[in-house]
Design an enzyme around this catalytic site. Structure first.
Site, PDB file in Angstrom:
ATOM      1  N   GLU A 211       0.835  -1.193   0.000  1.00  0.00           N
ATOM      2  CA  GLU A 211       0.000   0.000   0.000  1.00  0.00           C
ATOM      3  C   GLU A 211       0.870   1.245   0.000  1.00  0.00           C
ATOM      4  O   GLU A 211       1.965   1.235   0.563  1.00  0.00           O
ATOM      5  CB  GLU A 211      -0.892   0.033   1.257  1.00  0.00           C
ATOM      6  CG  GLU A 211      -1.768  -1.184   1.450  1.00  0.00           C
ATOM      7  CD  GLU A 211      -2.368  -1.234   2.849  1.00  0.00           C
ATOM      8  OE1 GLU A 211      -2.047  -0.333   3.653  1.00  0.00           O
ATOM      9  OE2 GLU A 211      -3.137  -2.171   3.127  1.00  0.00           O
ATOM     10  N   LYS A 213       2.290   4.473   1.380  1.00  0.00           N
ATOM     11  CA  LYS A 213       2.411   5.018   2.736  1.00  0.00           C
ATOM     12  C   LYS A 213       2.247   6.527   2.637  1.00  0.00           C
ATOM     13  O   LYS A 213       3.143   7.236   2.191  1.00  0.00           O
ATOM     14  CB  LYS A 213       3.755   4.660   3.361  1.00  0.00           C
ATOM     15  CG  LYS A 213       3.799   5.025   4.837  1.00  0.00           C
ATOM     16  CD  LYS A 213       5.084   4.605   5.494  1.00  0.00           C
ATOM     17  CE  LYS A 213       4.985   4.767   7.006  1.00  0.00           C
ATOM     18  NZ  LYS A 213       4.413   6.046   7.441  1.00  0.00           N
ATOM     19  N   ARG A 218      -2.876   9.767  10.883  1.00  0.00           N
ATOM     20  CA  ARG A 218      -3.622   8.528  11.116  1.00  0.00           C
ATOM     21  C   ARG A 218      -4.970   8.860  11.755  1.00  0.00           C
ATOM     22  O   ARG A 218      -5.038   9.619  12.732  1.00  0.00           O
ATOM     23  CB  ARG A 218      -2.797   7.637  12.030  1.00  0.00           C
ATOM     24  CG  ARG A 218      -3.330   6.214  12.237  1.00  0.00           C
ATOM     25  CD  ARG A 218      -2.877   5.300  11.143  1.00  0.00           C
ATOM     26  NE  ARG A 218      -3.235   3.914  11.419  1.00  0.00           N
ATOM     27  CZ  ARG A 218      -2.390   3.016  11.965  1.00  0.00           C
ATOM     28  NH1 ARG A 218      -1.161   3.386  12.291  1.00  0.00           N
ATOM     29  NH2 ARG A 218      -2.777   1.771  12.150  1.00  0.00           N
ATOM     30  N   ARG A 233      -4.190   9.031  16.140  1.00  0.00           N
ATOM     31  CA  ARG A 233      -3.320   7.928  16.575  1.00  0.00           C
ATOM     32  C   ARG A 233      -3.187   7.894  18.097  1.00  0.00           C
ATOM     33  O   ARG A 233      -3.084   6.834  18.701  1.00  0.00           O
ATOM     34  CB  ARG A 233      -1.949   8.091  15.918  1.00  0.00           C
ATOM     35  CG  ARG A 233      -0.893   7.111  16.389  1.00  0.00           C
ATOM     36  CD  ARG A 233       0.355   7.243  15.556  1.00  0.00           C
ATOM     37  NE  ARG A 233       1.467   6.505  16.134  1.00  0.00           N
ATOM     38  CZ  ARG A 233       2.502   6.079  15.454  1.00  0.00           C
ATOM     39  NH1 ARG A 233       2.573   6.293  14.159  1.00  0.00           N
ATOM     40  NH2 ARG A 233       3.484   5.431  16.033  1.00  0.00           N
ATOM     41  N   PHE A 302      -7.378   1.919   4.871  1.00  0.00           N
ATOM     42  CA  PHE A 302      -6.579   0.735   4.562  1.00  0.00           C
ATOM     43  C   PHE A 302      -6.914  -0.463   5.446  1.00  0.00           C
ATOM     44  O   PHE A 302      -6.340  -1.529   5.277  1.00  0.00           O
ATOM     45  CB  PHE A 302      -5.076   1.033   4.648  1.00  0.00           C
ATOM     46  CG  PHE A 302      -4.637   1.699   5.926  1.00  0.00           C
ATOM     47  CD1 PHE A 302      -4.537   0.993   7.113  1.00  0.00           C
ATOM     48  CD2 PHE A 302      -4.294   3.043   5.921  1.00  0.00           C
ATOM     49  CE1 PHE A 302      -4.127   1.598   8.278  1.00  0.00           C
ATOM     50  CE2 PHE A 302      -3.877   3.672   7.095  1.00  0.00           C
ATOM     51  CZ  PHE A 302      -3.795   2.952   8.275  1.00  0.00           C
ATOM     52  N   ARG A 374       3.443  -3.130  17.520  1.00  0.00           N
ATOM     53  CA  ARG A 374       4.268  -2.939  16.332  1.00  0.00           C
ATOM     54  C   ARG A 374       4.551  -4.338  15.786  1.00  0.00           C
ATOM     55  O   ARG A 374       5.593  -4.920  15.981  1.00  0.00           O
ATOM     56  CB  ARG A 374       5.557  -2.210  16.717  1.00  0.00           C
ATOM     57  CG  ARG A 374       6.280  -1.563  15.566  1.00  0.00           C
ATOM     58  CD  ARG A 374       7.414  -0.691  16.057  1.00  0.00           C
ATOM     59  NE  ARG A 374       6.962   0.491  16.763  1.00  0.00           N
ATOM     60  CZ  ARG A 374       6.534   1.615  16.185  1.00  0.00           C
ATOM     61  NH1 ARG A 374       6.485   1.693  14.865  1.00  0.00           N
ATOM     62  NH2 ARG A 374       6.153   2.650  16.911  1.00  0.00           N
ATOM     63  N   LYS A 380       7.162  -1.269   7.018  1.00  0.00           N
ATOM     64  CA  LYS A 380       7.169  -0.016   6.261  1.00  0.00           C
ATOM     65  C   LYS A 380       8.488   0.134   5.515  1.00  0.00           C
ATOM     66  O   LYS A 380       9.561  -0.139   6.053  1.00  0.00           O
ATOM     67  CB  LYS A 380       6.927   1.180   7.181  1.00  0.00           C
ATOM     68  CG  LYS A 380       7.830   1.276   8.392  1.00  0.00           C
ATOM     69  CD  LYS A 380       7.374   2.393   9.314  1.00  0.00           C
ATOM     70  CE  LYS A 380       8.194   2.428  10.597  1.00  0.00           C
ATOM     71  NZ  LYS A 380       7.717   3.452  11.545  1.00  0.00           N
TER      72      LYS A 380
END
Length: 512
Positions: A211, A213, A218, A233, A302, A374, A380
Site C-alpha cells: 500500500e 504510505k 492517522r 493515533r 486501509f 508494532r 514499512k
C-alpha cells in the site's frame, strides 16, 4: 500506597536491563497496591497523569522546587498526589496561576528530593518510555496470575494499561470481559516495523498487500447510525475539526463501522501537501468551515476493524480488505497491490514516490489486526535521506540512557558565517556501545553546561537518516529534521565537509 515505594520501584526498573527483573519489580509493586491505587501506579509508571495535560511547564516547576524545602520524611500517598493534580486540573479562571502554584507548593513541600524529581519528570512527560509498556503488561499478568496474551489484548482494546491493571488485580479474569471492541470507543492503532527494502519485506511476508504510505495523519473513524467519531493515533477526538470525513462516513452503506486510515491534505494535482499543512486542520474548532474551503481534507482507508455489526479484528487481513473493497469507493481506499514479485513491488514503490508519498507498506495477508502492537505483519519501506551533520551539544539521558550523553543537537554548516545552524535533535539509533563512546568523546570537547545540556566544540560529524525536512519556527534556519536517527559517526569527515544548510534547504524545497 506510598509515593516513595513507587519512586523506588521506578528507579530500580530504570537501573536494570534484565527484563525478568523489571517484570518482577513491577509485579511486586502492583500486588501491594489496593483498589484504585493500581490504576494510579500504572499511570505514573507509564509517565501519564489521569488528568492528562494540566498546563504545567518547566519554568513554573523550576520556580516551585527552588522556593520550597523538600521533606526529610516520605509521607505522600498516591491518592494524595492524585488529589493535588486533580485540584490543579480543575483550577481555572482569574487568579488560577497563583492558586495552582499554591497547590503544587504544598505538594512539593511534602515530597522528598527523590519524590520531587519524580513528580517533575512525570508532569513534564519525561517518564514516558514506549519500551516499558511491554514489561508493564508482563508485570500486570504476573501480579494477577492471568495470561499475558489476555492482558495484552485487553490493553489493546482499552487504549491504556491502567484500567486493565485495576480490573485484572481486583476482579480477576472476569474483569477483562469489559474490554471489548465497541464502535465509538477508540482502540490503539496497529503499528509497523521498518524494513530495509522490498526484498527483505517479501522474503519475510511472502505474498503481501502493498500500500502507498501516505504522509498524513492517522485517523480511526467510528460510526453507529448517525453518530460518527474520529480519533487520532493518540486516541484524541478530532471529530469537530473534520466535517468532510464525518459526511463521507455517513454516506457509507452501513449502520456501524470502525475504519483505520489516513487523513491528508492534497494539492489540486493530487500530490500530498507537507505533513505540517495537513496538521493545521487537527484540533481546529473555530472557523472550521472557512478552513475546510481553503484546505480540504481527503481520507484513505486501509483497514476495517468492525463492519455493520461484525467484529473483524481477529480475521486475517485479506478478509478485512474484502469488506473495504465491497463497501468503500476506490477513491477512498489507499492504492494497493497484492504481489510476491520483487520487480512488481519495486515499480509500485517508484510509483508511490513519484506521486509524492513517503514510501509503501507491506502487510501479511494472514495477519490479524494487532491493535497497539508494532507487529511483524506490517512492514514499512520508506525512502530515507541521509545528511552529514555536526554535533553541537548533547543532553544527559534518563531511564535506560541515564548517565550517558544521548540526545544530540545537530547542525548543518553555514558557509556564509563559518558556523553551524541547528536543525534538530535525536537519540534514535544509538547502541549502548555508541552511547558509551559518544559520552566520552563529547565530554572531551565540552565548552560549557546549561541545565542538562552539555555544549561541545563542533568537531564530530555524524551521518543522520531522515524521512524529510519540515518547516519549523523552533530553529533559526526555519527547518527541522523529521524522524531523524543516527546511522554512524563519520570519522572520515571533518566539520568543513559536513552538509551545508543550503543543501538541506534544497532537500526541503524538493519535498514541498
Amino acid at each position: 500506597m506510598q509515593l516513595s515505594r513507587l519512586v523506588e520501584t521506578s528507579t530500580q526498573v530504570a537501573a536494570t536491563r534484565s527484563r525478568l527483573k523489571k517484570t518482577a519489580l513491577l509485579s511486586a509493586l502492583l500486588r501491594e497496591a489496593e483498589g484504585h491505587e493500581v490504576r494510579l501506579a500504572v499511570d505514573y509508571l507509564s509517565g501519564s497523569l489521569p488528568q492528562g495535560r494540566i498546563g504545567l511547564g518547566p519554568a513554573l516547576l523550576r520556580d516551585i522546587t527552588a522556593s520550597v524545602e523538600s521533606s526529610a520524611v516520605a509521607s505522600l500517598s498516591l491518592q494524595a498526589v492524585n488529589g493535588s493534580f486533580q485540584q490543579v486540573a480543575e483550577t481555572v479562571g482569574a487568579g488560577s496561576r497563583q492558586r495552582r502554584i499554591d497547590i503544587l507548593s504544598e505538594l512539593f513541600r511534602a515530597a522528598t528530593p527523590e519524590e520531587q524529581a519524580f513528580l517533575c519528570r512525570l508532569v513534564l512527560g519525561e517518564l514516558r518510555q514506549g519500551a516499558l509498556e511491554g514489561v508493564l503488561i508482563e508485570g500486570i499478568a504476573e501480579a494477577s496470575s492471568l495470561p499475558s496474551d489476555a492482558i495484552r489484548r485487553a490493553v489493546m482494546l482499552a487504549g491504556s494499561a491502567s484500567p486493565v491493571a485495576e480490573a485484572a488485580l481486583t476482579e480477576g479474569e472476569g474483569g477483562l470481559e469489559q474490554f471489548r471492541l465497541v464502535p465509538l470507543s477508540p482502540v490503539r492503532p496497529m503499528l509497523a516495523q521498518p524494513a530495509e527494502g522490498i526484498a527483505e519485506a517479501l522474503q519475510e511476508l511472502g505474498q503481501a498487500s502493498l500500500e502507498y504510505k501516505l504522509d498524513g495523519a492517522r485517523v480511526q473513524v467510528h460510526r453507529v447510525g448517525g453518530d460518527v467519531r474520529i480519533y487520532t493515533r493518540a486516541l484524541n477526538d478530532v471529530t469537530e475539526s473534520l466535517p468532510e470525513i464525518v459526511e463521507a462516513a455517513l454516506a457509507l452503506p452501513v449502520e456501524s463501522l470502525i475504519l483505520d486510515g489516513e487523513a491528508i491534505a492534497l494539492r489540486a494535482d493530487g500530490r500530498p501537501l507537507p505533513f505540517q499543512v495537513t496538521m493545521r486542520r487537527f484540533g481546529r474548532k473555530i472557523d472550521v468551515d472557512a478552513l475546510r474551503d481553503s484546505l480540504p481534507m481527503s481520507v484513505f482507508y486501509f483497514d476495517a476493524l468492525h463492519w455493520d455489526g461484525t467484529d473483524l479484528i481477529d480475521l486475517p487481513l485479506d478478509q478485512r480488505l474484502a469488506h473495504i473493497g465491497g463497501g468503500i469507493d476506490d477513491a477512498q481506499q489507499v492504492p494497493r497491490l497484492v504481489t510476491d514479485v520483487d520487480s512488481d513491488a519495486s515499480r509500485f514503490l517508484v510509483g508511490a514516490l513519484e506521486k509524492g508519498h513517503e514510501g509503501i507498506m507491506a502487510k501479511s495477508l494472514v495477519s490479524p489486526y494487532a491493535a497497539g502492537n508494532r507487529g511483524a505483519g506490517w512492514l514499512k519501506i520508506k525512502q530515507a535521506h541521509t545528511l552529514d551533520l555536526v554535533v553541537l551539544a548533547a543532553e544527559w539521558g534518563s531511564g535506560r540512557r541515564k548517565g550517558w550523553l544521548s540526545n544530540l543537537h545537530l547542525g548543518a554548516r553555514d558557509p556564509a558565517t563559518g558556523g553551524f545552524v541547528m536543525l534538530g535533535k535525536t537519540f534514535k539509533g544509538l547502541t549502548d556501545k555508541v552511547l558509551k563512546w559518544q559520552t566520552e568523546a563529547l565530554l572531551e570537547r565540552e565548552l560549557g553546561r546549561e541545565d542538562h545540556i552539555v555544549h561541545v566544540r563542533p568537531e564530530l560529524v555524524v551521518e543522520i537518516a531522515v524521512n524529510d525536512i519540515q518547516a519549523s519556527s523552533q530553529y533559526p534556519g526555519g527547518m527541522a529534521l523529521r524522524f531523524a536517527r543516527v546511522k554512524r559517526y563519520r570519522d572520515d569527515k571533518t566539520p568543513a565537509e559536513a552538509d551545508t544548510v543550503d543543501a538541506v534547504r534544497t532537500l526541503f524545497n524538493a519535498t514541498q
